[in-house]
Write an enzyme that holds these catalytic residues in place. Structure first.
Site, PDB file in Angstrom:
ATOM      1  N   HIS A 130      69.517  75.339  -9.853  1.00 30.44           N
ATOM      2  CA  HIS A 130      70.244  76.380  -9.134  1.00 30.44           C
ATOM      3  C   HIS A 130      69.305  77.243  -8.297  1.00 30.44           C
ATOM      4  CE1 HIS A 130      74.203  76.411 -11.685  1.00 30.44           C
ATOM      5  NE2 HIS A 130      74.050  75.328 -10.947  1.00 30.44           N
ATOM      6  N   HIS A 132      76.603  65.558 -12.025  1.00 29.56           N
ATOM      7  CA  HIS A 132      78.020  65.389 -12.337  1.00 29.56           C
ATOM      8  C   HIS A 132      78.335  63.955 -12.754  1.00 29.56           C
ATOM      9  CE1 HIS A 132      80.132  69.176 -10.721  1.00 29.56           C
ATOM     10  NE2 HIS A 132      78.842  69.451 -10.841  1.00 29.56           N
TER      11      HIS A 132
END
Length: 347
Positions: A205, A78
Site C-alpha cells: 500500500h 487477489h
C-alpha cells in the site's frame, strides 16, 4: 527326484531373473515425461528466455502507464488469496466469476490487459511451451515490483492454472478496508502466512490508490461506544487532522463520488518504499486496516522496524511475495498445466 537348491544357488537365480520394474517397456509404448519440480528453471528447456521476454513487455507497459504496476501487483494478491495462485482471477465467463465479485470490480483493466499482452508475447516466442497464466501473473507482478522501485527476486514456476472461477469464493477470502488485526491474522493464517507476512505485504500500500468508498465512513465517525459505555477512538477514527481535512474535501459524506481515487502515499504513490510505515506512525494510514497495524501492540514493533530501514523492508517483501506466490501450489513433483487463453476456463 526333487531338485534341492542351496541358499547360494537360490540367491544367484533371484538376481539373474529380471524384475517387472527393471524390464524395458515395449518400444511402441510412449512413456510420459517425468514431472518437474516447482522451481525457478521450470521452463528452462521449453522457454529458456522466459523472464527476459516478460520483462520486455512489462517494461514497455510501465513506461506507457505507470498505474499498471500497482494494478498488477494487486491482481496477483487477489488471485492468490482466492483458491491459490491459479490465475482464476483472469477467467471471464457468462456466470459470475471472481473478477465479477463486488470486491474485485475495482481491479484495473490495465492489469488484465497487461497479462494478456505478456501471454501473447510468450506464445509467439515459445510456441511449444505450455506456460501457465498463473506463472505469467507471478512473473509480471515481480517485474512491476522491481519497476516501482522494489526488490528483484527469483520467481519459482510450475503453477497450474485453475479452470473454475466463482464470485462467491471472493468475499470470505479477501481482507476488508476496515478489518481488525484479529480478522487479518485469521485470514492470513488460513493462507499459511504469519503476522510478519501480513505487516510486510501490507507495505504494497506504499503504491497505488484507494476509492473514497473504501474509507469514507472513518472520516465522519468519531463516536464509537466501547465496553462499559466508554467512548474511545480506534483505527476507524484516528487520523492526522490535516489529512482528515484534505480527505473530507475529496470525499464528502453525502453526494460525493465514491469512485474518486486517493493515493495511499501522497508523496511517492508510484514508489514501493517504506514510507507507508512512517505514515502509519504519523497517523496517516488511509484504510482502517492499515492504521490498525500501528495501533496494535502485536504488530507495532514490526511497523516501527520497517519504517526505519528501507532495505530491510525490500528484503522481507521479496521473501513474503515468494511465500504468497506459493499459496495453493502443490509441493513436490508436479506437472505445469497452462490455459492457452488466460480468460478462458478450458482451452
Amino acid at each position: 527326484m526333487p531338485i534341492s537348491y542351496t541358499p547360494f544357488v537360490f540367491f544367484v537365480l533371484f538376481l539373474s531373473s529380471p524384475s517387472q520394474a527393471n524390464r524395458k517397456p515395449n518400444s511402441g509404448t510412449r512413456q510420459p515425461p517425468p514431472p518437474r519440480q516447482f522451481s525457478v528453471d521450470f521452463y528452462a528447456e521449453s522457454c529458456p528466455h522466459l523472464d527476459r521476454i516478460v520483462a520486455s513487455v512489462t517494461t514497455k507497459q510501465y513506461k506507457q502507464a505507470p498505474a499498471v504496476g500497482p494494478a498488477t501487483i494487486r491482481l496477483f494478491f487477489h488471485d492468490c488469496f482466492v483458491q491459490g495462485c491459479d490465475a482464476s482471477i483472469l477467467i471471464s465467463i457468462k456466470e459470475m466469476a471472481e473478477r465479477d465479485a463486488e470486491e474485485n470490480k475495482d481491479l484495473s483493466q490495465y492489469a488484465f490487459d497487461a497479462i494478456s499482452e505478456v501471454k501473447s508475447a510468450v506464445k509467439t516466442n515459445c510456441p511449444a511451451a505450455a506456460l501457465s497464466c498463473a506463472d505469467i501473473l507471478a512473473i509480471a507482478a515481480r517485474d512491476f515490483v522491481h519497476l516501482v522501485g522494489g526488490p528483484y527476486y527469483q520467481v519459482k514456476k510450475g503453477r497450474q492454472d485453475g479452470n473454475t472461477s466463482m464470485a462467491s469464493r471472493v468475499e470470505p477470502n479477501l481482507p476488508r478496508a476496515n478489518s481488525t488485526l484479529d480478522q487479518l491474522l485469521k485470514l492470513f493464517g488460513s493462507k499459511g502466512l504469519s503476522l510478519k507476512d501480513l505487516v510486510v505485504l501490507s507495505g504494497a500500500h506504499s503504491i497505488g490508490f484507494a476509492h473514497c468508498k473504501q474509507f469514507v465512513s472513518r472520516l465522519y465517525n468519531y463516536s464509537i461506544k466501547g465496553t462499559n459505555n466508554q467512548t474511545h477512538r480506534s483505527s476507524t477514527t484516528i487520523m492526522d487532522p490535516r489529512l482528515l481535512k484534505a480527505l473530507r474535501m475529496s470525499c464528502p459524506k453525502f453526494g460525493g463520488n465514491a469512485n474518486v481515487l486517493i493515493p495511499f502515499d501522497v508523496e511517492t504513490p508510484f514508489v514501493l518504499d517504506n514510507a507507508y510505515y512512517g505514515n502509519l506512525e504519523a497517523k496517516m494510514g488511509l484504510l482502517a486496516s492499515d492504521q490498525a497495524l500501528f495501533l496494535d501492540r502485536r504488530s507495532r514493533p514490526l511497523v516501527q522496524m520497517l519504517a526505519k530501514d528501507k532495505k530491510k523492508f525490500h528484503d522481507k517483501f521479496a521473501l513474503a511475495m515468494e511465500k504468497m506466490g506459493s499459496i495453493g501450489v502443490e509441493r513436490g513433483r508436479i506437472h505445469g498445466v497452462g490455459r492457452k487463453d488466460c480468460a478462458t476456463p478450458t482451452s
